[in-house]
Write a protein that holds these residues in place. Structure first.
Motif, PDB file in Angstrom:
ATOM      1  N   UNK A  40       0.835  -1.201   0.000  1.00 52.12           N
ATOM      2  CA  UNK A  40       0.000   0.000   0.000  1.00 52.12           C
ATOM      3  C   UNK A  40       0.868   1.248   0.000  1.00 52.12           C
ATOM      4  N   UNK A  41       0.515   2.176  -0.852  1.00 53.12           N
ATOM      5  CA  UNK A  41       1.256   3.431  -0.965  1.00 53.12           C
ATOM      6  C   UNK A  41       0.362   4.433  -1.667  1.00 53.12           C
ATOM      7  N   UNK A  42       0.848   5.661  -1.790  1.00 54.30           N
ATOM      8  CA  UNK A  42       0.039   6.631  -2.522  1.00 54.30           C
ATOM      9  C   UNK A  42       0.032   6.273  -4.000  1.00 54.30           C
ATOM     10  N   UNK A  43      -0.831   6.916  -4.765  1.00 54.15           N
ATOM     11  CA  UNK A  43      -1.023   6.559  -6.168  1.00 54.15           C
ATOM     12  C   UNK A  43       0.240   6.594  -6.992  1.00 54.15           C
ATOM     13  N   UNK A  44       1.062   7.640  -6.834  1.00 48.24           N
ATOM     14  CA  UNK A  44       2.258   7.722  -7.672  1.00 48.24           C
ATOM     15  C   UNK A  44       3.291   6.680  -7.271  1.00 48.24           C
ATOM     16  N   UNK A  45       3.345   6.308  -5.988  1.00 48.53           N
ATOM     17  CA  UNK A  45       4.269   5.244  -5.585  1.00 48.53           C
ATOM     18  C   UNK A  45       3.857   3.916  -6.204  1.00 48.53           C
ATOM     19  N   UNK A  46       2.559   3.656  -6.241  1.00 48.64           N
ATOM     20  CA  UNK A  46       2.068   2.414  -6.846  1.00 48.64           C
ATOM     21  C   UNK A  46       2.422   2.379  -8.330  1.00 48.64           C
ATOM     22  N   UNK A  47       2.217   3.491  -9.017  1.00 52.68           N
ATOM     23  CA  UNK A  47       2.564   3.557 -10.439  1.00 52.68           C
ATOM     24  C   UNK A  47       4.064   3.359 -10.646  1.00 52.68           C
ATOM     25  N   UNK A  77      13.431   9.775 -11.262  1.00 50.84           N
ATOM     26  CA  UNK A  77      13.507  11.227 -11.441  1.00 50.84           C
ATOM     27  C   UNK A  77      12.290  11.791 -12.134  1.00 50.84           C
ATOM     28  N   UNK A  78      11.739  11.045 -13.083  1.00 50.57           N
ATOM     29  CA  UNK A  78      10.552  11.533 -13.788  1.00 50.57           C
ATOM     30  C   UNK A  78       9.350  11.597 -12.855  1.00 50.57           C
ATOM     31  N   UNK A  79       9.283  10.726 -11.863  1.00 53.42           N
ATOM     32  CA  UNK A  79       8.203  10.780 -10.873  1.00 53.42           C
ATOM     33  C   UNK A  79       8.460  11.871  -9.841  1.00 53.42           C
ATOM     34  N   UNK A  80       9.709  12.038  -9.435  1.00 54.29           N
ATOM     35  CA  UNK A  80      10.040  13.041  -8.421  1.00 54.29           C
ATOM     36  C   UNK A  80       9.798  14.455  -8.942  1.00 54.29           C
ATOM     37  N   UNK A  81       9.909  14.640 -10.231  1.00 52.05           N
ATOM     38  CA  UNK A  81       9.681  15.953 -10.821  1.00 52.05           C
ATOM     39  C   UNK A  81       8.267  16.453 -10.531  1.00 52.05           C
ATOM     40  N   UNK A  82       7.306  15.520 -10.484  1.00 56.34           N
ATOM     41  CA  UNK A  82       5.911  15.888 -10.275  1.00 56.34           C
ATOM     42  C   UNK A  82       5.442  15.664  -8.842  1.00 56.34           C
ATOM     43  N   UNK A  83       6.204  14.935  -8.053  1.00 58.08           N
ATOM     44  CA  UNK A  83       5.810  14.652  -6.681  1.00 58.08           C
ATOM     45  C   UNK A  83       7.059  14.648  -5.806  1.00 58.08           C
ATOM     46  N   UNK A  84       7.360  15.802  -5.234  1.00 59.01           N
ATOM     47  CA  UNK A  84       8.593  15.927  -4.442  1.00 59.01           C
ATOM     48  C   UNK A  84       8.503  15.176  -3.117  1.00 59.01           C
ATOM     49  N   UNK A  85       7.287  14.824  -2.673  1.00 58.45           N
ATOM     50  CA  UNK A  85       7.103  14.097  -1.420  1.00 58.45           C
ATOM     51  C   UNK A  85       6.988  12.590  -1.636  1.00 58.45           C
ATOM     52  N   UNK A  86       7.404  12.111  -2.769  1.00 57.46           N
ATOM     53  CA  UNK A  86       7.291  10.700  -3.112  1.00 57.46           C
ATOM     54  C   UNK A  86       8.084   9.840  -2.126  1.00 57.46           C
TER      55      UNK A  86
END
Length: 117
Positions: A40-47, A77-86
């Motif tokens: 279980x994680x937030x949506x962007x972590x799951x993706x 890096x491509x995910x961190x660009x949109x979600x800095x709290x990833x």
């Protein structure tokens, strides 16, 4: 030059007449496998976990650890660009677990943390 004439059997349609269906993975069995099961994680972590599992699957027969880590770094890096709290902890844990099962080279938590941006 004259007017452009389409080849025989070719027709042109308006964009509002085009119909699209939902995308289906190339290999439905792969997509339902344990590789896509994520904690279980937030949506962007799951993706991100799903995409890292796909990267691991792509490298299962390739013995190039540095290239894998480079591509993984770009992906994260491509995910961190949109979600800095990833939260990367579940992502890293999943990559380490999958690498033990699927890759021909070991990937450690230290490898992943040293590749962070």
């Amino acid at each position: 030059m004259g007017e452009a004439v389409p080849d025989n059997g070719v027709s042109v349609s308006d964009t509002q007449n085009l119909m699209f269906s939902e995308t289906v993975p190339d290999d439905p069995e792969f997509m339902s496998s344990d590789l896509t099961q994520a904690p279980p994680a937030d949506g962007s972590s799951v993706d991100l976990i799903r995409e890292t599992a796909e990267l691991v699957e792509a490298f299962k027969d390739i013995d190039n650890k540095q290239e894998f880590l480079t591509l993984l770094h770009i992906l994260i890096g491509s995910y961190q660009r949109f979600n800095t709290d990833l939260d990367l902890a579940p992502v890293f844990d999943r990559v380490v677990a999958l690498s033990k099962e699927k890759l021909v080279f070991p990937v450690t938590l230290a490898d992943l943390q040293s590749n962070r941006a």
